[in-house]
Design a protein around this motif. Structure first.
Motif, mmCIF file in Angstrom:
data_model
loop_
_atom_site.group_PDB
_atom_site.id
_atom_site.type_symbol
_atom_site.label_atom_id
_atom_site.label_comp_id
_atom_site.label_asym_id
_atom_site.label_seq_id
_atom_site.Cartn_x
_atom_site.Cartn_y
_atom_site.Cartn_z
ATOM 1 N N LEU A 25 12.174 2.952 5.527
ATOM 2 C CA LEU A 25 12.567 2.517 3.947
ATOM 3 C C LEU A 25 11.462 1.658 3.372
ATOM 4 O O LEU A 25 11.619 1.575 2.361
ATOM 5 C CB LEU A 25 13.834 1.595 4.141
ATOM 6 C CG LEU A 25 14.949 2.044 4.942
ATOM 7 C CD1 LEU A 25 16.232 1.068 4.754
ATOM 8 C CD2 LEU A 25 15.774 3.314 4.111
ATOM 9 N N ILE A 26 10.033 1.916 3.992
ATOM 10 C CA ILE A 26 9.001 1.285 3.455
ATOM 11 C C ILE A 26 9.214 0.059 3.062
ATOM 12 O O ILE A 26 8.903 -0.632 1.899
ATOM 13 C CB ILE A 26 8.526 2.015 2.332
ATOM 14 C CG1 ILE A 26 8.619 3.587 2.654
ATOM 15 C CG2 ILE A 26 7.013 1.970 1.900
ATOM 16 C CD1 ILE A 26 7.785 4.371 3.685
ATOM 17 N N THR A 27 9.819 -0.945 3.949
ATOM 18 C CA THR A 27 10.042 -2.410 3.339
ATOM 19 C C THR A 27 9.095 -3.334 4.407
ATOM 20 O O THR A 27 8.679 -4.455 4.092
ATOM 21 C CB THR A 27 11.419 -2.796 3.751
ATOM 22 O OG1 THR A 27 11.939 -2.472 5.005
ATOM 23 C CG2 THR A 27 12.386 -1.933 2.603
ATOM 24 N N ILE A 75 -4.514 -8.373 6.021
ATOM 25 C CA ILE A 75 -4.051 -7.951 4.707
ATOM 26 C C ILE A 75 -4.714 -6.253 4.638
ATOM 27 O O ILE A 75 -3.863 -5.681 4.199
ATOM 28 C CB ILE A 75 -4.525 -8.848 3.759
ATOM 29 C CG1 ILE A 75 -4.017 -10.310 3.795
ATOM 30 C CG2 ILE A 75 -4.129 -8.436 2.305
ATOM 31 C CD1 ILE A 75 -2.510 -10.474 3.717
ATOM 32 N N LEU A 76 -5.984 -6.203 5.136
ATOM 33 C CA LEU A 76 -6.314 -4.934 4.895
ATOM 34 C C LEU A 76 -5.479 -4.053 5.697
ATOM 35 O O LEU A 76 -5.203 -2.806 5.244
ATOM 36 C CB LEU A 76 -7.864 -5.210 5.652
ATOM 37 C CG LEU A 76 -9.049 -5.112 4.811
ATOM 38 C CD1 LEU A 76 -10.386 -5.325 5.566
ATOM 39 C CD2 LEU A 76 -9.147 -4.227 3.616
ATOM 40 N N PHE A 77 -5.452 -4.102 6.872
ATOM 41 C CA PHE A 77 -4.235 -3.352 7.819
ATOM 42 C C PHE A 77 -3.089 -3.171 7.107
ATOM 43 O O PHE A 77 -2.606 -1.985 6.951
ATOM 44 C CB PHE A 77 -4.289 -3.954 9.150
ATOM 45 C CG PHE A 77 -3.432 -3.176 9.973
ATOM 46 C CD1 PHE A 77 -3.587 -1.980 10.667
ATOM 47 C CD2 PHE A 77 -1.937 -3.284 10.156
ATOM 48 C CE1 PHE A 77 -2.795 -1.406 11.358
ATOM 49 C CE2 PHE A 77 -1.118 -2.570 11.090
ATOM 50 C CZ PHE A 77 -1.447 -1.496 11.337
ATOM 51 N N TRP A 78 -2.257 -4.338 6.852
ATOM 52 C CA TRP A 78 -0.888 -4.280 6.053
ATOM 53 C C TRP A 78 -0.929 -3.315 4.830
ATOM 54 O O TRP A 78 -0.175 -2.585 4.469
ATOM 55 C CB TRP A 78 -0.433 -5.373 5.687
ATOM 56 C CG TRP A 78 0.890 -5.698 5.961
ATOM 57 C CD1 TRP A 78 2.012 -5.783 5.219
ATOM 58 C CD2 TRP A 78 1.382 -6.101 7.315
ATOM 59 N NE1 TRP A 78 3.048 -6.063 5.882
ATOM 60 C CE2 TRP A 78 2.644 -6.393 7.239
ATOM 61 C CE3 TRP A 78 0.848 -6.263 8.576
ATOM 62 C CZ2 TRP A 78 3.573 -6.680 8.083
ATOM 63 C CZ3 TRP A 78 1.775 -6.657 9.539
ATOM 64 C CH2 TRP A 78 3.143 -6.804 9.691
ATOM 65 N N SER A 79 -2.071 -3.439 3.853
ATOM 66 C CA SER A 79 -2.190 -2.674 2.778
ATOM 67 C C SER A 79 -2.568 -1.368 3.024
ATOM 68 O O SER A 79 -1.985 -0.347 2.375
ATOM 69 C CB SER A 79 -3.315 -3.365 1.742
ATOM 70 O OG SER A 79 -3.017 -4.513 1.614
ATOM 71 N N THR A 80 -3.145 -0.906 4.006
ATOM 72 C CA THR A 80 -3.715 0.459 4.219
ATOM 73 C C THR A 80 -2.596 1.218 4.790
ATOM 74 O O THR A 80 -2.234 2.190 4.439
ATOM 75 C CB THR A 80 -4.873 0.255 5.269
ATOM 76 O OG1 THR A 80 -6.004 -0.276 4.818
ATOM 77 C CG2 THR A 80 -5.110 1.951 5.678
ATOM 78 N N ILE A 81 -1.759 0.650 5.918
ATOM 79 C CA ILE A 81 -0.470 1.200 6.260
ATOM 80 C C ILE A 81 0.512 1.286 5.084
ATOM 81 O O ILE A 81 1.159 2.355 5.192
ATOM 82 C CB ILE A 81 -0.017 0.447 7.615
ATOM 83 C CG1 ILE A 81 -0.753 0.152 8.436
ATOM 84 C CG2 ILE A 81 1.436 1.201 7.825
ATOM 85 C CD1 ILE A 81 -1.342 1.598 9.198
ATOM 86 N N GLY A 82 0.772 0.537 4.161
ATOM 87 C CA GLY A 82 1.667 0.632 3.182
ATOM 88 C C GLY A 82 1.343 1.744 2.129
ATOM 89 O O GLY A 82 2.009 2.168 1.503
ATOM 90 N N ILE A 83 0.065 2.024 2.276
ATOM 91 C CA ILE A 83 -0.170 3.346 1.290
ATOM 92 C C ILE A 83 0.144 4.518 1.911
ATOM 93 O O ILE A 83 0.570 5.657 0.783
ATOM 94 C CB ILE A 83 -1.876 3.572 1.296
ATOM 95 C CG1 ILE A 83 -2.506 2.226 0.397
ATOM 96 C CG2 ILE A 83 -2.074 4.708 0.498
ATOM 97 C CD1 ILE A 83 -3.963 2.188 0.483
ATOM 98 N N SER A 84 0.303 4.690 3.082
ATOM 99 C CA SER A 84 0.892 6.216 3.564
ATOM 100 C C SER A 84 2.471 6.345 4.005
ATOM 101 O O SER A 84 2.820 5.575 5.037
ATOM 102 C CB SER A 84 0.031 6.379 4.946
ATOM 103 O OG SER A 84 0.456 7.451 5.478
ATOM 104 N N LYS A 85 3.098 6.797 3.215
ATOM 105 C CA LYS A 85 4.678 6.775 3.338
ATOM 106 C C LYS A 85 4.899 7.991 4.569
ATOM 107 O O LYS A 85 5.756 7.433 5.204
ATOM 108 C CB LYS A 85 5.576 7.433 2.081
ATOM 109 C CG LYS A 85 5.267 6.383 1.046
ATOM 110 C CD LYS A 85 6.147 6.853 -0.194
ATOM 111 C CE LYS A 85 6.063 6.087 -1.364
ATOM 112 N NZ LYS A 85 6.727 6.577 -2.490
ATOM 113 N N ILE A 141 6.340 6.972 12.371
ATOM 114 C CA ILE A 141 5.798 5.536 13.381
ATOM 115 C C ILE A 141 7.608 5.225 13.286
ATOM 116 O O ILE A 141 7.989 4.833 14.279
ATOM 117 C CB ILE A 141 4.958 4.672 13.093
ATOM 118 C CG1 ILE A 141 3.841 5.315 13.179
ATOM 119 C CG2 ILE A 141 5.283 3.443 13.838
ATOM 120 C CD1 ILE A 141 3.237 5.681 14.513
ATOM 121 N N GLY A 142 8.148 4.968 12.141
ATOM 122 C CA GLY A 142 9.532 4.258 12.069
ATOM 123 C C GLY A 142 10.325 5.201 12.702
ATOM 124 O O GLY A 142 11.399 4.687 13.558
ATOM 125 N N SER A 143 10.427 6.406 12.553
ATOM 126 C CA SER A 143 11.394 7.443 13.382
ATOM 127 C C SER A 143 11.074 7.247 14.815
ATOM 128 O O SER A 143 12.402 7.303 15.459
ATOM 129 C CB SER A 143 11.050 8.892 12.791
ATOM 130 O OG SER A 143 11.343 8.930 11.317
#
Length: 379
Positions: free
Chosen positions: A122-124, A145-155, A161-163
């Motif tokens: 759900l990209i939360t 923050i760099l890691f968190w932000s980079t992962i957040g860019i890719s849906k 990974i979530g699945s």
């Protein structure tokens, strides 16, 4: 053999009792603060006393969040109480208790994986970076923050990974697929723990305990099954005694060629760096120049960053025998320019676009992204 089985049984019981207490007393951030109130009621005063007496931390938060000093103290307390309980529990009671603990641990890990798997789908958990992050320079951001932000860019990455995490949590709920689910859980938690350590993300303790809990559940019978799965295949032609000397020779030859090739590439790159001695960032000091920074890339690229738009203009460069800089643009147009470097104050002067550009080297290695910081505690 008897002593070995006793030691194994006691260690299993100790581990199980610790994991049971951890499930009961470690407050999850989605448990509506009930666990936090419960844990604080039982251990709050004692935790505060230990923090003040041993760590000299008087004004510290007692929230037992991962990587906090209060969580470390809680883990130490639980390890101590686990050793007491595992010593006084009798063998018959221990077998029954371990079955209950394993049942609860499986459900606990399943809930964690389903919850965080759903968050990723759900990209939360890794949301799209906020505007303030997008407008912050890469080098000024901390590693987490760099890691968190980079992962957040890719849906797509979040969805995949979530699945996997969600599926792993579901597999754990069924007896037939439980062991396969545990293997996937070990892989998931191992990757998460490595990421948390590598990027200094403040859930290291929690992810490590989840990894150990998964390994605990997959012990004994599970490891025997793994050994059967990965057992060595039957002998092939290459394993025959007549071929073995050649087999070793070919292995050494291939490894030797790889080592030499890699070594040559490394030393060539190092020699280039030493001979040119330009790699790094330079701040343009010329007031009339439209550029803010100049970057000399290690692969011999010269990059201008415009001050107004932060647009990057790239050239491949080389230094000629008469110490002039040769630039080649993307259309393969080659030009030669005056170039002077002052080693005393790390400044450079060169002509470009009918103007003289002055720039001074800056120590970009002090930026947050390049700091090898590692925080065991967040407080």
């Amino acid at each position: 053999m008897y002593n070995k089985s006793i030691i194994s049984g006691k260690s299993n019981l100790f581990s199980g009792v610790f994991f049971l207490q951890f499930i009961l007393f470690f407050p999850l951030n989605f448990s509506n603060y009930f666990q936090l109130k419960f844990t604080h009621f039982i251990f709050g005063d004692f935790t505060q006393f230990l923090l003040e007496y041993f760590l000299n931390k008087k004004n510290i938060r007692i929230d037992y969040s991962s990587d906090s000093c209060s969580m470390l103290v809680l883990i130490i307390i639980l390890l101590f109480t686990s050793s007491i309980f595992s010593a006084i529990i009798k063998k018959k009671q221990a077998e029954y208790l371990l079955l209950i603990i394993e049942y609860l641990c499986v459900f606990y890990i399943s809930i964690i994986l389903i919850k965080y798997g759903t968050d990723k789908i759900l990209i939360t958990q890794f949301p799209e970076p906020e505007s303030n992050i997008l407008f912050t320079r890469f080098g000024n951001l901390d590693k987490d923050i760099l890691f968190w932000s980079t992962i957040g860019i890719s849906k797509i990455y979040n969805l995949i990974i979530g699945s996997i995490e969600f599926l792993t949590g579901i597999l754990l709920l069924f007896k037939r697929s439980q062991f396969f689910g545990l293997l996937l859980a070990i892989i998931c938690f191992n990757q998460i723990f490595i990421i948390n350590v590598g990027f200094d993300i403040s859930v290291k303790f929690f992810s490590l305990i989840l990894l150990l809990m998964s390994i605990f559940l997959a012990r004994e019978n599970g490891w025997r099954l793994i050994l059967k799965i990965i057992r060595l295949p039957k002998k092939t032609f290459f394993d025959q005694a007549t071929f073995l000397p050649y087999n070793s020779f070919f292995k050494i030859l291939i490894l030797g060629i790889l080592v030499i090739k890699i070594g040559m590439l490394y030393f060539n790159n190092e020699n280039k760096k030493k001979s040119l001695n330009l790699t790094g960032a330079y701040h343009v000091t010329s007031s009339e120049s439209p550029y803010q920074y100049i970057f000399f890339h290690k692969d011999q690229y010269l990059i201008f960053m415009e001050e107004s738009s932060e647009k990057m203009i790239v050239f491949h460069y080389d230094i000629s025998a008469d110490n002039k800089i040769i630039l080649e643009d993307e259309q393969h147009h080659v030009s030669k320019h005056l170039f002077v470097k002052n080693k005393k104050d790390n400044t450079i002067i060169f002509s470009f676009n009918n103007q003289m550009i002055n720039a001074k080297a800056i120590n970009y290695r002090k930026m947050n992204a390049l700091q090898n910081q590692f925080h065991i505690f967040v407080d």
